[in-house]
Write a protein that holds these residues in place. Sequence first.
Motif, PDB file in Angstrom:
ATOM      1  N   ALA A 165      15.541  -6.469  12.134  1.00  0.00           N
ATOM      2  CA  ALA A 165      14.540  -5.455  11.808  1.00  0.00           C
ATOM      3  C   ALA A 165      15.265  -4.272  11.182  1.00  0.00           C
ATOM      4  O   ALA A 165      16.160  -3.688  11.801  1.00  0.00           O
ATOM      5  N   HIS A 166      14.930  -3.945   9.944  1.00  0.00           N
ATOM      6  CA  HIS A 166      15.546  -2.802   9.279  1.00  0.00           C
ATOM      7  C   HIS A 166      14.774  -1.528   9.612  1.00  0.00           C
ATOM      8  O   HIS A 166      13.560  -1.560   9.856  1.00  0.00           O
ATOM      9  N   ASP A 167      15.472  -0.409   9.604  1.00  0.00           N
ATOM     10  CA  ASP A 167      14.865   0.877   9.945  1.00  0.00           C
ATOM     11  C   ASP A 167      14.164   1.436   8.708  1.00  0.00           C
ATOM     12  O   ASP A 167      14.689   2.305   8.011  1.00  0.00           O
ATOM     13  N   ILE A 168      12.977   0.931   8.443  1.00  0.00           N
ATOM     14  CA  ILE A 168      12.246   1.321   7.244  1.00  0.00           C
ATOM     15  C   ILE A 168      11.810   2.779   7.311  1.00  0.00           C
ATOM     16  O   ILE A 168      11.766   3.477   6.296  1.00  0.00           O
ATOM     17  N   GLU A 169      11.511   3.263   8.506  1.00  0.00           N
ATOM     18  CA  GLU A 169      11.119   4.666   8.635  1.00  0.00           C
ATOM     19  C   GLU A 169      12.233   5.578   8.133  1.00  0.00           C
ATOM     20  O   GLU A 169      11.983   6.541   7.383  1.00  0.00           O
ATOM     21  N   ALA A 170      13.481   5.290   8.513  1.00  0.00           N
ATOM     22  CA  ALA A 170      14.613   6.115   8.081  1.00  0.00           C
ATOM     23  C   ALA A 170      14.887   5.945   6.594  1.00  0.00           C
ATOM     24  O   ALA A 170      15.188   6.916   5.886  1.00  0.00           O
ATOM     25  N   ILE A 171      14.782   4.719   6.102  1.00  0.00           N
ATOM     26  CA  ILE A 171      14.992   4.481   4.671  1.00  0.00           C
ATOM     27  C   ILE A 171      13.930   5.194   3.854  1.00  0.00           C
ATOM     28  O   ILE A 171      14.210   5.784   2.795  1.00  0.00           O
ATOM     29  N   ALA A 172      12.692   5.173   4.333  1.00  0.00           N
ATOM     30  CA  ALA A 172      11.593   5.817   3.604  1.00  0.00           C
ATOM     31  C   ALA A 172      11.805   7.324   3.496  1.00  0.00           C
ATOM     32  O   ALA A 172      11.448   7.934   2.483  1.00  0.00           O
ATOM     33  N   ARG A 173      12.375   7.932   4.544  1.00  0.00           N
ATOM     34  CA  ARG A 173      12.630   9.375   4.483  1.00  0.00           C
ATOM     35  C   ARG A 173      13.554   9.724   3.326  1.00  0.00           C
ATOM     36  O   ARG A 173      13.439  10.793   2.720  1.00  0.00           O
ATOM     37  N   VAL A 174      14.479   8.834   3.019  1.00  0.00           N
ATOM     38  CA  VAL A 174      15.414   9.059   1.920  1.00  0.00           C
ATOM     39  C   VAL A 174      14.729   8.834   0.571  1.00  0.00           C
ATOM     40  O   VAL A 174      14.834   9.651  -0.343  1.00  0.00           O
ATOM     41  N   VAL A 175      13.999   7.720   0.451  1.00  0.00           N
ATOM     42  CA  VAL A 175      13.424   7.345  -0.833  1.00  0.00           C
ATOM     43  C   VAL A 175      12.333   8.319  -1.271  1.00  0.00           C
ATOM     44  O   VAL A 175      12.208   8.645  -2.454  1.00  0.00           O
ATOM     45  N   ARG A 176      11.522   8.801  -0.339  1.00  0.00           N
ATOM     46  CA  ARG A 176      10.387   9.628  -0.730  1.00  0.00           C
ATOM     47  C   ARG A 176      10.798  10.992  -1.282  1.00  0.00           C
ATOM     48  O   ARG A 176       9.971  11.712  -1.834  1.00  0.00           O
ATOM     49  N   GLN A 177      12.074  11.346  -1.163  1.00  0.00           N
ATOM     50  CA  GLN A 177      12.568  12.579  -1.756  1.00  0.00           C
ATOM     51  C   GLN A 177      12.937  12.407  -3.228  1.00  0.00           C
ATOM     52  O   GLN A 177      13.370  13.355  -3.876  1.00  0.00           O
ATOM     53  N   THR A 178      12.759  11.198  -3.755  1.00  0.00           N
ATOM     54  CA  THR A 178      13.130  10.873  -5.128  1.00  0.00           C
ATOM     55  C   THR A 178      11.904  10.351  -5.877  1.00  0.00           C
ATOM     56  O   THR A 178      10.870  10.040  -5.265  1.00  0.00           O
ATOM     57  N   PRO A 179      11.997  10.196  -7.215  1.00  0.00           N
ATOM     58  CA  PRO A 179      10.882   9.605  -7.964  1.00  0.00           C
ATOM     59  C   PRO A 179      10.707   8.109  -7.717  1.00  0.00           C
ATOM     60  O   PRO A 179       9.674   7.541  -8.082  1.00  0.00           O
ATOM     61  N   SER A 180      11.702   7.450  -7.125  1.00  0.00           N
ATOM     62  CA  SER A 180      11.626   6.006  -6.908  1.00  0.00           C
ATOM     63  C   SER A 180      10.553   5.657  -5.887  1.00  0.00           C
ATOM     64  O   SER A 180      10.235   6.449  -4.994  1.00  0.00           O
ATOM     65  N   LEU A 181      10.015   4.465  -6.036  1.00  0.00           N
ATOM     66  CA  LEU A 181       9.044   3.940  -5.080  1.00  0.00           C
ATOM     67  C   LEU A 181       9.760   3.108  -4.023  1.00  0.00           C
ATOM     68  O   LEU A 181      10.761   2.461  -4.314  1.00  0.00           O
ATOM     69  N   LEU A 182       9.223   3.112  -2.817  1.00  0.00           N
ATOM     70  CA  LEU A 182       9.720   2.224  -1.774  1.00  0.00           C
ATOM     71  C   LEU A 182       8.765   1.045  -1.657  1.00  0.00           C
ATOM     72  O   LEU A 182       7.585   1.213  -1.338  1.00  0.00           O
TER      73      LEU A 182
END
Length: 411
Positions: A165-182
């Motif tokens: 199980a990957h920590d998607i919540e933590a990864i999402a916190r990083v990605v949403r600060q950028t123009p990239s989509l998760l």
Amino acid sequence: MRNNERNDSAGVGFGFWVSNDMVNERLMTPGPTQLPEQSRLAMARQVRHHRTEGFRRLFGEVLEDLKYVFQTRNDVLLLTSSGTGAMEAAVSSVVPRGGKAIVLESGKFSERWRLICEAFGVHVAKHTIAWGMTFSPDDVARLLAEHPDASAVYTTLSESSTGVAHDIEAIARVVRQTPSLLVCDAISGAGAIECRTDAWGIDLLVVGAQKALMGPPGLSFVAVSPKAWARIERVERQAFYFDLLAYRRALADTEPPFTPAIPLVAALAESLRQIRAEGIENIWSRTRLLARATRAGILALGMKLAAVRPADSLTAAFFPEGIDGKTFLRRLEARFGVKVAGGQGLWKGKILRIAHFGKIDELDILSTLAAMELTLAEMGQPVKLGSAVGAASEVLASAACEKANTQSPTK
């Protein structure tokens, strides 16, 4: 999880049916899963036309229930395809040909993101980690800094080939600060383990019907955020059937753009009603308990877990040294009717994978562990019979006592 259906009279049946008619089948694979009775009966009804008010009501109910399961208020699109079809749509509608995407690859199914991207002419910035390991949000931040032109980051909630199980919540916190989509493959996770699409900031969530949602294979879903729609609207169309904009336009009439698999939608509606009645957080809790019990039993057998951060949706474990994995799986099914999954790719023949979602209950877990004990013993493995069942029972009994104590009135 039992099924007494027989092969046909010629002895030729679907490959997964056990040959011994006196053995009940227990399907313990991480997809497909067995269906509730109401869902099976729904597929036996006469087919209704999909451009009718009655079907639109059913379709609308299914979409609302899917939003509840995925914990989103965003659009949810229903495709008549396997989960891979929804993955393809989440690439072809999101990244232009010649564009760039970051792919977090950690197993057989996250590898599929890369293969789909490459098929559509997308330049892939691949970040690969060892199977069984999990991604660091810091590495994702570094990748985004190195590739600021990446249209999307493709990842996986529950990598069912390794049990991680990957920590998607933590990864999402990083990605949403950028123009990239998760973009997250939650095919084997949504409906089994915690997944909060909106709260975490997942832009496209891809799910299949045949796993924790207890639906028949053949339906997939994509939840799409406003940020994702803004990107999709700018991408030149690369698909017809899997064009997500076509599905959004059809939502205005509460219907799919193409003829759906009508009996499958009817069956899914029944399964989703059961999920809604139990409550998604209760399901997450129940799945977590079954996972704890399964892992306790596996460890009691001296087997090693494959994942450093095990998913609650399934347990993956290495076979004991000296045990041929393929032979074990065949004997387990032929002798006891218990069907668990083997390994894929790098781990083919090396691991087994046991699901604990959907209709699977405590007795299914205990009977699977008991069958594993006996199969290992019959193959010459030194096993203390009852050890796995006892360890799992301790977990279940402790949880039951704790629940009873919290529910009992105080004196």
